[in-house]
Design a protein around this motif. Structure first.
Motif, PDB file in Angstrom:
ATOM      1  N   GLN A 289      -8.089  -0.235   3.257  1.00  0.00           N
ATOM      2  CA  GLN A 289      -8.972   0.783   3.815  1.00  0.00           C
ATOM      3  C   GLN A 289      -8.183   2.028   4.227  1.00  0.00           C
ATOM      4  OE1 GLN A 289     -12.208   0.279   3.503  1.00  0.00           O
ATOM      5  NE2 GLN A 289     -11.648  -1.715   2.661  1.00  0.00           N
TER       6      GLN A 289
ATOM      7  N   GLU B 211       0.825  -1.204   0.000  1.00  0.00           N
ATOM      8  CA  GLU B 211       0.000   0.000   0.000  1.00  0.00           C
ATOM      9  C   GLU B 211       0.865   1.261   0.000  1.00  0.00           C
ATOM     10  OE1 GLU B 211      -3.248  -0.033  -0.427  1.00  0.00           O
ATOM     11  OE2 GLU B 211      -3.242  -2.223  -0.392  1.00  0.00           O
TER      12      GLU B 211
ATOM     13  N   ASN C  72      -5.143   1.513  -9.174  1.00  0.00           N
ATOM     14  CA  ASN C  72      -5.431   0.077  -9.108  1.00  0.00           C
ATOM     15  C   ASN C  72      -4.440  -0.732  -9.935  1.00  0.00           C
ATOM     16  OD1 ASN C  72      -7.671  -0.271  -7.349  1.00  0.00           O
ATOM     17  ND2 ASN C  72      -9.033   0.602  -8.888  1.00  0.00           N
TER      18      ASN C  72
ATOM     19  N   ASN D  15     -14.804  -2.195  -5.365  1.00  0.00           N
ATOM     20  CA  ASN D  15     -13.410  -1.947  -5.758  1.00  0.00           C
ATOM     21  C   ASN D  15     -13.232  -1.206  -7.084  1.00  0.00           C
ATOM     22  OD1 ASN D  15     -12.601  -3.238  -3.424  1.00  0.00           O
ATOM     23  ND2 ASN D  15     -12.201  -5.192  -4.428  1.00  0.00           N
TER      24      ASN D  15
ATOM     25  N   THR E 195      -5.365   3.086   2.809  1.00  0.00           N
ATOM     26  CA  THR E 195      -5.002   3.777   1.569  1.00  0.00           C
ATOM     27  C   THR E 195      -6.168   4.610   1.052  1.00  0.00           C
ATOM     28  OG1 THR E 195      -3.425   2.047   0.966  1.00  0.00           O
ATOM     29  CG2 THR E 195      -4.208   3.466  -0.803  1.00  0.00           C
ATOM     30  N   ASN E 196      -7.358   4.063   1.134  1.00  0.00           N
ATOM     31  CA  ASN E 196      -8.544   4.804   0.676  1.00  0.00           C
ATOM     32  C   ASN E 196      -8.692   6.125   1.419  1.00  0.00           C
ATOM     33  OD1 ASN E 196      -9.226   2.830  -1.183  1.00  0.00           O
ATOM     34  ND2 ASN E 196     -10.619   1.770   0.213  1.00  0.00           N
ATOM     35  N   GLN E 197      -8.379   6.123   2.703  1.00  0.00           N
ATOM     36  CA  GLN E 197      -8.478   7.348   3.491  1.00  0.00           C
ATOM     37  C   GLN E 197      -7.287   8.272   3.223  1.00  0.00           C
ATOM     38  OE1 GLN E 197     -11.051   8.320   5.352  1.00  0.00           O
ATOM     39  NE2 GLN E 197     -12.150   6.428   4.887  1.00  0.00           N
TER      40      GLN E 197
ATOM     41  N   TYR F 282      -8.343   6.442 -10.288  1.00  0.00           N
ATOM     42  CA  TYR F 282      -8.607   5.136  -9.685  1.00  0.00           C
ATOM     43  C   TYR F 282      -8.053   3.990 -10.525  1.00  0.00           C
ATOM     44  CZ  TYR F 282     -11.556   6.994  -5.972  1.00  0.00           C
ATOM     45  OH  TYR F 282     -12.008   7.650  -4.852  1.00  0.00           O
TER      46      TYR F 282
END
Length: 299
Positions: A246, A87, A262, A197, A248-250, A258
């Motif tokens: 999760q 990540e 990805n 995702n 990384t998303n924040q 995206y």
């Protein structure tokens, strides 16, 4: 072809068919609700384990050779750390190439006191000195993994604890990785099409990107399972992957490409998986291990 080989072939195919069949009603309910976050997903994640238990009992394989102990305990630590490193490298590369930005509100420093936003920490989110902040973050990460643990165990008991055993008994390590990774990835297709995702490109995500990602991850988790002879190591690895994503998303927020991010993430897992397969093959070449019986750890 020996009877043992035929047995392994029939069992992994039978297992795959039943997993997909038993998963269908849950996917139908999720599709009818149009909700990728439906509570049905929690039951769905136990289908691989439930199917494995049923076949083990019907085929009189028992539950002893799943790998309830652990060999090489240090692999537990690596199973936690590696997903975090993936990540971090993903974020660094995304920022370096201009495909994403770090969210400045994620971690803030105010006169040496740190706060984090978007993630609840076990010992609170008030401003903290660096040492306590790192301790708080690490403990909270482990708790997040622990919460995830029962769900991913439901998958790992099936994918590694049953499917990998029988596929490896029939095919080479690279081919086994491809087969297991594809089965695992395509099993997610219905929920990916609902937006999991890869919400902006669900078809590409469901049938290309998700399988590529699971192929890469399969190589490394499979190797760790093989070397540790433990279903717990595989489950910890899977739980760490889900928890790290999760964060990384924040940390990156919505200001990113995206697809590019990805692709970086998937590429890193494929690179690691390719390296892992080379190491795995090299090690197997120096052993006398055979796969005439379901391969897995001693209990």
């Amino acid at each position: 072809m020996t009877v043992a080989k035929m047995s392994h072939k029939s069992r992994w195919l039978l297992y795959t068919g039943f997993v997909y069949l038993l998963s269908t009603p849950f996917y139908f309910l999720m599709w009818r609700a149009g909700d990728k976050d439906s509570s049905w997903v929690y039951l769905l994640m136990f289908i691989p384990a439930i199917t494995a238990v049923i076949l083990r009992l019907v085929k009189k394989e028992g539950l002893k050779n799943v790998g309830w102990g652990i060999k090489r305990p240090y692999l537990l630590l690596l199973a936690i750390i590696i997903p975090v490193l993936i990540e971090l490298i993903t974020m660094l590369l995304a920022v370096a190439f201009g495909w994403g930005q770090y969210n400045p509100d994620f971690i803030q420093n105010n006169n040496g006191l740190l706060t984090i936003n978007g993630i609840g920490l076990l010992f609170g989110n008030e401003p903290q000195v660096l040492v306590f902040f790192l301790f708080n973050f690490a403990i909270s990460y482990l708790v997040g993994m622990l919460i995830m643990f029962p769900l991913v165990f439901g998958e790992e008991f099936g994918w590694r604890g049953y499917l990998q055993n029988h596929v490896l008994a029939k095919f080479s390590i690279p081919v086994s990785t491809l087969i297991i990774g594809l089965i695992w990835g395509l099993w997610h297709a219905p929920v990916v099409l609902l937006g999991l995702n890869f919400a902006d490109y669900p078809m590409l995500g469901a049938f290309i990107l998700m399988p590529l990602g699971t192929i890469g991850i399969t190589a490394t988790i499979g190797y760790f399972y093989q070397q540790s002879q433990s279903i717990w190591v595989a489950t910890v690895f899977h739980a760490s992957i889900n928890t790290a994503v999760q964060i990384t998303n924040q940390a990156m927020g919505a200001s990113r490409d995206y697809l590019a991010v990805n692709l970086i993430w998937i590429g890193l897992w494929l690179l690691l998986g390719g390296f892992t397969i080379m190491v795995w093959i090299r090690q197997e070449a120096h052993t006398t291990t055979t796969y005439s019986e379901p391969f897995v750890a001693n209990s």
